[in-house]
Motif scaffolding. Structure first.
Motif, mmCIF file in Angstrom:
data_model
loop_
_atom_site.group_PDB
_atom_site.id
_atom_site.type_symbol
_atom_site.label_atom_id
_atom_site.label_comp_id
_atom_site.label_asym_id
_atom_site.label_seq_id
_atom_site.Cartn_x
_atom_site.Cartn_y
_atom_site.Cartn_z
ATOM 1 N N GLN A 113 -9.590 -21.723 2.296
ATOM 2 C CA GLN A 113 -10.424 -20.170 1.308
ATOM 3 C C GLN A 113 -10.935 -20.083 0.812
ATOM 4 O O GLN A 113 -11.995 -19.566 -0.585
ATOM 5 C CB GLN A 113 -9.630 -20.998 0.975
ATOM 6 C CG GLN A 113 -7.308 -20.665 1.245
ATOM 7 C CD GLN A 113 -6.349 -20.863 -0.144
ATOM 8 O OE1 GLN A 113 -6.753 -20.823 -1.433
ATOM 9 N NE2 GLN A 113 -5.042 -21.183 0.024
ATOM 10 N N GLU A 114 -12.273 -19.471 1.901
ATOM 11 C CA GLU A 114 -14.113 -19.745 1.444
ATOM 12 C C GLU A 114 -15.081 -19.490 2.197
ATOM 13 O O GLU A 114 -14.086 -18.751 3.558
ATOM 14 C CB GLU A 114 -14.434 -20.221 0.575
ATOM 15 C CG GLU A 114 -14.632 -21.742 1.467
ATOM 16 C CD GLU A 114 -15.117 -22.377 1.213
ATOM 17 O OE1 GLU A 114 -15.721 -23.318 -0.091
ATOM 18 O OE2 GLU A 114 -15.949 -23.287 2.013
ATOM 19 N N ASP B 90 -15.331 -10.337 -0.120
ATOM 20 C CA ASP B 90 -14.000 -10.085 -0.860
ATOM 21 C C ASP B 90 -12.788 -10.897 0.303
ATOM 22 O O ASP B 90 -12.476 -10.141 1.318
ATOM 23 C CB ASP B 90 -13.664 -8.973 -1.222
ATOM 24 C CG ASP B 90 -11.991 -8.530 -1.493
ATOM 25 O OD1 ASP B 90 -12.069 -7.819 -2.171
ATOM 26 O OD2 ASP B 90 -11.814 -10.165 -2.419
ATOM 27 N N TYR B 91 -12.655 -11.980 -0.638
ATOM 28 C CA TYR B 91 -12.408 -13.487 0.368
ATOM 29 C C TYR B 91 -10.963 -11.952 0.772
ATOM 30 O O TYR B 91 -9.320 -12.904 1.215
ATOM 31 C CB TYR B 91 -11.955 -14.135 0.087
ATOM 32 C CG TYR B 91 -10.816 -15.326 0.477
ATOM 33 C CD1 TYR B 91 -11.248 -16.074 1.535
ATOM 34 C CD2 TYR B 91 -9.662 -15.821 0.143
ATOM 35 C CE1 TYR B 91 -10.438 -16.835 1.990
ATOM 36 C CE2 TYR B 91 -8.422 -16.233 0.726
ATOM 37 C CZ TYR B 91 -8.891 -16.715 1.890
ATOM 38 O OH TYR B 91 -8.029 -17.916 2.520
ATOM 39 N N ASP B 92 -9.696 -11.454 -0.612
ATOM 40 C CA ASP B 92 -8.723 -11.265 -0.473
ATOM 41 C C ASP B 92 -8.514 -10.108 0.317
ATOM 42 O O ASP B 92 -7.608 -9.668 1.186
ATOM 43 C CB ASP B 92 -8.501 -9.854 -2.055
ATOM 44 C CG ASP B 92 -8.586 -11.060 -2.768
ATOM 45 O OD1 ASP B 92 -7.681 -12.468 -2.878
ATOM 46 O OD2 ASP B 92 -8.632 -10.574 -4.329
ATOM 47 N N ASP B 93 -9.831 -9.370 1.342
ATOM 48 C CA ASP B 93 -10.052 -8.367 2.320
ATOM 49 C C ASP B 93 -9.409 -9.059 3.729
ATOM 50 O O ASP B 93 -8.760 -8.912 4.847
ATOM 51 C CB ASP B 93 -10.982 -7.800 2.850
ATOM 52 C CG ASP B 93 -10.927 -6.608 1.398
ATOM 53 O OD1 ASP B 93 -10.574 -6.802 1.283
ATOM 54 O OD2 ASP B 93 -12.629 -6.132 1.231
ATOM 55 N N LYS C 270 -7.273 -12.354 3.259
ATOM 56 C CA LYS C 270 -6.284 -12.079 3.557
ATOM 57 C C LYS C 270 -5.489 -11.129 3.560
ATOM 58 O O LYS C 270 -4.262 -11.279 4.893
ATOM 59 C CB LYS C 270 -5.801 -13.053 2.845
ATOM 60 C CG LYS C 270 -6.385 -14.232 2.010
ATOM 61 C CD LYS C 270 -6.038 -15.167 0.426
ATOM 62 C CE LYS C 270 -6.214 -13.897 -0.213
ATOM 63 N NZ LYS C 270 -4.923 -14.225 -2.431
ATOM 64 N N ARG C 271 -5.598 -10.055 3.876
ATOM 65 C CA ARG C 271 -4.900 -9.087 3.674
ATOM 66 C C ARG C 271 -4.953 -8.727 5.186
ATOM 67 O O ARG C 271 -4.060 -8.618 5.811
ATOM 68 C CB ARG C 271 -5.171 -7.298 3.438
ATOM 69 C CG ARG C 271 -4.931 -7.574 1.838
ATOM 70 C CD ARG C 271 -5.103 -6.070 1.518
ATOM 71 N NE ARG C 271 -6.679 -5.876 0.758
ATOM 72 C CZ ARG C 271 -6.821 -6.419 0.259
ATOM 73 N NH1 ARG C 271 -6.477 -6.680 -1.158
ATOM 74 N NH2 ARG C 271 -8.673 -6.264 0.244
ATOM 75 N N LYS D 196 -5.745 -11.077 7.934
ATOM 76 C CA LYS D 196 -4.349 -12.095 8.502
ATOM 77 C C LYS D 196 -3.267 -12.350 8.335
ATOM 78 O O LYS D 196 -2.300 -11.938 9.020
ATOM 79 C CB LYS D 196 -4.901 -12.878 7.747
ATOM 80 C CG LYS D 196 -4.463 -14.461 8.179
ATOM 81 C CD LYS D 196 -4.218 -15.353 7.214
ATOM 82 C CE LYS D 196 -3.556 -17.483 7.987
ATOM 83 N NZ LYS D 196 -4.018 -18.553 7.676
ATOM 84 N N ARG D 197 -2.495 -10.974 7.098
ATOM 85 C CA ARG D 197 -0.536 -10.826 6.773
ATOM 86 C C ARG D 197 -0.380 -9.499 7.945
ATOM 87 O O ARG D 197 0.521 -9.356 8.440
ATOM 88 C CB ARG D 197 -0.921 -10.453 5.418
ATOM 89 C CG ARG D 197 -1.011 -11.737 4.567
ATOM 90 C CD ARG D 197 -0.381 -10.810 3.607
ATOM 91 N NE ARG D 197 -1.438 -10.265 2.520
ATOM 92 C CZ ARG D 197 -1.387 -9.907 1.782
ATOM 93 N NH1 ARG D 197 -2.130 -11.336 1.391
ATOM 94 N NH2 ARG D 197 -2.710 -9.135 1.373
#
Length: 234
Positions: free
Chosen positions: A52-53, A75-78, A80-81, A83-84
């Motif tokens: 997660q990095e 931005d790691y949240d980008d 993750k989005r 990936k979803r």
């Protein structure tokens, strides 16, 4: 199967020059997801979803701390989005194409040593595989016809500007006379596996000039000694 979607930022200004930053998310129908950020078509980081990095791939001689330079876009949240969204993207593309066979590009490969080859000195053989699509290959090594797995490594996939990919496989070895190494690449676009063969070549040091100099020097000394002897007799 592989699909990708990008988010491009062409108006980013760094050091008073315009640059292009592209965030790439690659989706595979086996559930695998890869994400990376490219800066002017060169990868600067990729996402390690297990840890997660972000993992920065910018060489240290270019910049000491790339995370400070790219803090606004990292931005790691980008990731993750993205990936979803992968599952939905693959499902949609499969339905849209009605499961038509995807285009394939066969790989090119070249086998070469990382450094000058010296007898008995550890080195690395690099099998560079380029211009293939989809990004799924298998690389295997042999030494004198026998399979080799120890000392073998395989890099991640790297995208090319034309939509194809390239990848490196390396083998750590100590060269000896008579050894023969091979790198075999398997890919869905190849009818048969593609094999590259490499044999070490050693530069042999020539002693000819040294021998000639030694003989000349010896004859010269003999001449001097003979001249001295004749002078003494006279």
């Amino acid at each position: 199967r592989y699909e990708s979607f990008t988010d491009t930022h062409s108006s980013l200004f760094l050091s008073l020059f315009a640059h292009e930053v592209v965030f790439v998310v690659a989706c595979f129908d086996n559930g695998q997801t890869e994400a990376q950020i490219e800066f002017d078509a060169q990868e600067i980081l990729y996402v390690d979803f297990e840890r997660q990095e972000f993992v920065y791939t910018v060489p240290k001689f270019v910049m000491l701390d790339p995370s400070k330079m790219f803090v606004d876009i990292s931005d790691y949240d980008d990731a993750k989005r993205g990936k979803r969204l992968c599952s939905a993207v693959v499902t949609y593309c499969t339905a849209a194409e009605k499961n038509l066979p995807e285009e394939k590009d066969p790989p090119e490969s070249i086998l070469y040593p990382a450094e000058d080859v010296q007898l008995g000195v550890e080195n690395k053989l690099i099998c560079f595989v380029n211009h293939f699509y989809p990004p799924s290959i298998n690389v295997s090594w042999t030494k004198n016809g026998d399979p080799v797995s120890e000392g073998v490594s395989l890099s991640r996939y790297f995208p090319n500007s034309d939509g194809t990919f390239h990848q490196f496989s390396t083998l750590t070895f100590t060269p000896s006379e008579g050894d023969v190494y091979s790198c075999t690449v398997e890919h869905s676009a190849l009818e048969t596996p593609k094999t590259s063969i490499w044999e070490p070549e050693f530069r042999r040091q020539s002693h000819g000039p040294d021998v000639c100099c030694a003989v000349g020097l010896t004859l010269g000394l003999l001449g001097v000694a003979a001249g001295t002897f004749l002078i003494c007799i006279v």
